[in-house]
Each structure stands twice: as structure tokens, then as C-alpha cells.
Enzyme design. Sequence first.
Site, PDB file in Angstrom:
ATOM      1  N   SER A 151      -2.479   5.526  -0.829  1.00 32.39           N
ATOM      2  CA  SER A 151      -3.496   4.497  -0.575  1.00 32.39           C
ATOM      3  C   SER A 151      -4.527   5.010   0.415  1.00 32.39           C
ATOM      4  CB  SER A 151      -2.828   3.229  -0.025  1.00 32.39           C
ATOM      5  OG  SER A 151      -1.961   2.662  -0.978  1.00 32.39           O
ATOM      6  N   ASN A 178       0.862  -1.173   0.000  1.00 32.95           N
ATOM      7  CA  ASN A 178       0.000   0.000   0.000  1.00 32.95           C
ATOM      8  C   ASN A 178       0.901   1.227   0.000  1.00 32.95           C
ATOM      9  OD1 ASN A 178      -2.943  -1.002   0.423  1.00 32.95           O
ATOM     10  ND2 ASN A 178      -1.711  -2.215   1.859  1.00 32.95           N
ATOM     11  N   GLU A 179       1.169   1.722  -1.193  1.00 32.12           N
ATOM     12  CA  GLU A 179       2.102   2.823  -1.371  1.00 32.12           C
ATOM     13  C   GLU A 179       1.460   4.149  -0.959  1.00 32.12           C
ATOM     14  OE1 GLU A 179       4.933   1.870  -1.908  1.00 32.12           O
ATOM     15  OE2 GLU A 179       5.179   0.471  -3.553  1.00 32.12           O
ATOM     16  N   PRO A 180       2.266   5.215  -0.783  1.00 30.60           N
ATOM     17  CA  PRO A 180       1.695   6.527  -0.473  1.00 30.60           C
ATOM     18  C   PRO A 180       0.564   6.893  -1.424  1.00 30.60           C
ATOM     19  CG  PRO A 180       4.075   6.608  -0.290  1.00 30.60           C
ATOM     20  CD  PRO A 180       3.733   5.238  -0.827  1.00 30.60           C
ATOM     21  N   SER A 203      10.193   1.014  -3.554  1.00 26.67           N
ATOM     22  CA  SER A 203       9.799  -0.374  -3.298  1.00 26.67           C
ATOM     23  C   SER A 203      10.415  -1.317  -4.317  1.00 26.67           C
ATOM     24  CB  SER A 203       8.267  -0.501  -3.324  1.00 26.67           C
ATOM     25  OG  SER A 203       7.680   0.254  -2.284  1.00 26.67           O
TER      26      SER A 203
END
Length: 660
Positions: free
Chosen positions: A187, A183-185, A202
Amino acid sequence: MKTNLSSQITLNRVSTKYYKPENAFERSVLTRFEKIPTDIYESVDEGAHQIATEIAFTIREKQKAGRFCVMALPGGNSPRSVFDELVRMHREEALSFRNVIVFTLYEYYPLAPDAVNSNLKTLQTMFLDLVDINKQNVFSPDGTIPKDTIFEHCRLYEQRIESFGGIDILLLGIGRVGNIGFNEPGSQANSNTRLILLDNTSRNDAAKLFGGTENVPISSITMGISTILAAKKIFLMAWGDDKAQMIKETVEGKVSDTIPASYLQMHNNTRVAIDLSAASNLTRIQRPWLVTSCEWNDKLIRSAIVWLCMLTKKPILKLTNKDYNENGLSELLALFGSAYNVNIKIFNDLQHTITGWPGGKPNADDTYRPERAKPYPKRVIVFSPHPDDDVISMGGTVRRLVEQKHDVHVAYQTSGNIAVGDEEVVRFMHFINGFNQIFDANSDIIDKKYKEIRTFINSKKEGDFDNADMLRLKGLIRRGEARTACTYAGIKSDHVHFLDLPFYETGKIQKSPISEKDVEIVRALLQEVKPHQIFVAGDLADPHGTHRVCTDSVLAAIDLEKSEKWMKECRIWMYRGAWAEWEIEHIEMAVPISPEELRLKRNTILKHQSQMEGAPFLGNDERLFWQRSEDRNRGTAALYDSLGLASYEAIEAFVEYIPL
């Protein structure tokens, strides 16, 4: 043999008062800025044992009730120690996993059907294949499905989790951009299992698994924030100082989609488990005077005053009583009587870290110098994890030690062969071919080997690992560069040691664990040289992990030798490299570098030609290593200048390591 001593490096020897409160009242005072219950452990092993113990208790309770225990597990390095402890419990304490259901947190997408580097395969190797879990009870997103089926696949994954009554225990690591799972920035809190584009950071972190960033899939199917927050119990693990800032943002910051891990503040049964290194930016560890009365020592006082200077934008000698009183440091006024007395103490303390004689100045009063005057000259070993960390991290200091007539040895701990591009091999192969033609060196062996290597390079596909010949050639290239750099710095050729520690020589980015064999190689060199000074990498935030293992091998060897007479007369200094710099409050030796010396240092780094623009694993930072190094050294000098000390072009900084 102690092989994890780097995890116990705490630069200011943090008092247990700040991380092991005696009662609930003390804990509430210390953790007033923390919005998630956070447990700090002295080592990774201690934290992993506690988490594994709680997991084992839940599994056994569910077994007694005849029910499944549903777990969600991530890949990566964070849970590795927990998995190791669970495997030990399975083998030695009869902990069974027959009633355990596992859902993996994510899977890379797209993957080839025969991919060997999937997250599921990593989990199987680390954990699932080592215990008695029923393979039919392991579920994972499928990274090989067609794009038009992803939405339905994710919906069914969520449905299957619900069919087992939801997740009982969910383990999480935290990424360098604050992601949990993938869940990347950006999300959202209501997100479910879905396909998501991976952040560049990532992808760089996953490079170990795929043999280079360019081979990492661009996406992942990941459990969403909502899926994670629906778990009954969550453990967030973080080990090492490279996670310290993200832990602070997660635990003490505001809930924000820019730090997805901060959503865990909304969960009523999350525990954060971290070691002292990962805790280093939490207020109760870094700025304890803001939450409690302090056990003041010289390091903590220096930390407080440097912080106050940064806050007020004043040099040390201009701080006033008012500055102290308004910023929670009135205790220091009570201890010292006035701001002036504290200011003079810390100014002198920092002034005494500066020395142009890193090996000690002969025939000089060394009372206030970081290094002893005697013996002179000193025998020195500089341990370098890769064949360029010595010059990147302390090239100016190495040159100074040589010029000041110390007996300097450099020990390259690994070959660094995986960080050489194929084009470098091709360049050298052209040279060999041309050499043979010019000098009519008709060697059938050379000609045969030349053709074999060219054939291998031409047939090599993305993600393929190098064969033994390629690795030897790449290692030879780096050896040649290192020897050239050492000669340029004035180090004798017989004082250049290539240790080729076995843990590194896997031919893959993922390395083996440190072993007794690694430690004994380092120990043998120590016994041979019997140094008065040892320089070792303290750059434990190195994103590829090699520095930490190399440091552990040296510290383990030192631990085995610490009772020897020569060791009692030896000092150990830790340097940092391209990835980070010591915080100024921790610096114990600061070696000024003149503009001319900085130019010579740059030239030495440039001798490592394979590590310039085309080098693999440069990371997110677009600057080359010599640029990072110069910026870091100039930044340290500027900080000393801002505190009112002497103004230098650049400074290389060191912290003393005292064996436990």
C-alpha cells in the site's frame, strides 16, 4: 478472581526502569531507536484504561464546545478492551456518545445483504449497541454494493469524512503482516479509501468471524494510508507477544510499504500503546544494554551472551574481551573481570537447564537440576488446550515422565470440536451404518439419528455453524483420538480428563470470555490431584486465542489455590506448541529427545488423524503439526549445539511460571 494473568507473564521480569522512565531525559535515552512515541503498560487493562480516558476527555471537551467528536474505529480484538472501558464509563460515569460520529475503518467485500459477520455488525455487538450513540451518526463502507459502483462509493466516503471536519481520533490495531486497517503490504502513502485484495494471513485472521478461512471474502473496502494519516490523533494498539515483531518493525524500522504501519512514523500525533508482551522485541526491553546502563541479573546476562554468540557466530566459550567491548557489553567485563568468567558462568547456566529427568532424578544431588529430586514419584497434571497440544508440544517429555514412574494426568481443556472436518463425521457415520448392517443392530434411534445427521451435512452451506449433534460427534472423534494417543504414551485411562470448559462450547469460532465456571472446573481437578508438577500452555501467540484463555483459566485457579499447602510444593512449567518456541535465554528446563523418542512422539501425534491434512485452521504454515513440532525441537537442539553445548537430535523446552 484474576482472569487475565497470562497478560502479565514477563519471562525475565522486566525492570520498570526500561518501560516507565522517571523523567524526559531517561525516556529520550531509552527510546533512541524508537521513531514513534510508545507507551508500554504492564497489562492490557492498564493500557486500555489510559486510551479510553483520553478518548473520554476529548468527547467531553467537544460536548462543552457544542461540536461533534469524529472517530474512526477498527474491528478485531485489539480495541476490544478499550471498547469495554468506554462502555463502563458510559454506564458508571455518565459518558455520553450523542455527539460522536463514527466511521468504520473497513468492511469486507463482497458480503451478502443479510450477512451477520460484517465488520460493522462486530463493532455494533462489541461497542456501538452498548452506548447511546445516534445510529444515524455511524458510517461504514458498504460490502454489498455492485462492483461498478465501488469507486464512486469510496470517493463519497472520503467526502463525508471531510464534511465533518476530518477525523479527531483514530484507533488502529496492527495485523500480522504489518497492515493497518486492511492496507496490506504494498500500500502507498497517498492511498485513499479503496477496494483491496486481502492477504492470506489477513484472511486467516478473519476466519473466526466467518467460520473458516474459505468463507472469508477475498477483498475489503478500507480507509487508505492517506486517509489514516489525515486524522488529528492516532492510537496504535497491540497486545500479546504475537505482535512483538511487527511492533519493532513499525516503531524502530524504516518507513516501508512492506510494513504499512511504519507510515505512522510520518504522523506528528501518533501514540503506540502496547503491553509488555508486545514490547518484548523493542531494543529497550530485549537489548537494554544498547541504550542504557543495565540492572544485570542472571536472565539478562544470559540474554546478552546468547545475543553476542549469534552476532559473532561463536560458541560461548570462544567469546573474547574484544567481542564484549565492541558490542556494548563492557559493563559485564567490569562486573566479572574478564570474558572468560562471564563465559563460564553462562555456559554452566545453560548446561544446567538440560535434564533427562523432567520430573526430577531420585536419589541425586538436585542443586543444579531444574527439577527437585523429591518427592518421588511426583503427581503431574499436563493441561492441554486442545486434545493434541500435549503431544505436539511435549510428547517426548510426557513419555519420559511416564517411563520414569511419575503419576501423570492429562487434562484436555476443550473438546476441539470445531477443528474437525465434516468428512471425518461422514467417515464415522459410514462405520456406524456398516456396523449396524453387519451385526443386524436394528435400532430405530440410531437409524433415525443417522438420517438426521446425513441430511444436515448434505444441506449445510458455507458459513453455516454445526448443530448440537454434529458438535457432539466431532467432540467424540477428538476424545477417541486423545484416548488412543494417551494409551500409546502409557497414560492410564482414568488419568485422562476431559474438562470441556464452557467458554469454548459456543459452536462458533468466536468463543465466550473466560468465566468463574471455567476456573472452578480447573480448580476442582487441582484440588483432586494436588499435583507436584503442573504443565500449562505458554503458547500465547496461538492465532485462534484458545490457548491464552485456557492458560488464563489454569493461572486463575492456581492463584486461588496458591496459599494451600500442596500448592507451595508444586512447580508450574510452561510449554509451547506448534506456533512458536521459547527463546533460548528464557529456557529453564531443556529435555533432550533421542531419534527413537522423536519417532515415538511423531507416532503419538499421528494418532490424532482428524488433525492431519484435512484439518481446519492449519494456518499459513503448510507443514503438518508433527512436522512443525519436529522442526521446532530440532531447531532448539541445533541452537544449543551452536552455543557449544551437547549435540542432541531434538529438545523440548520449558519455562517456569512463578505465581505473582
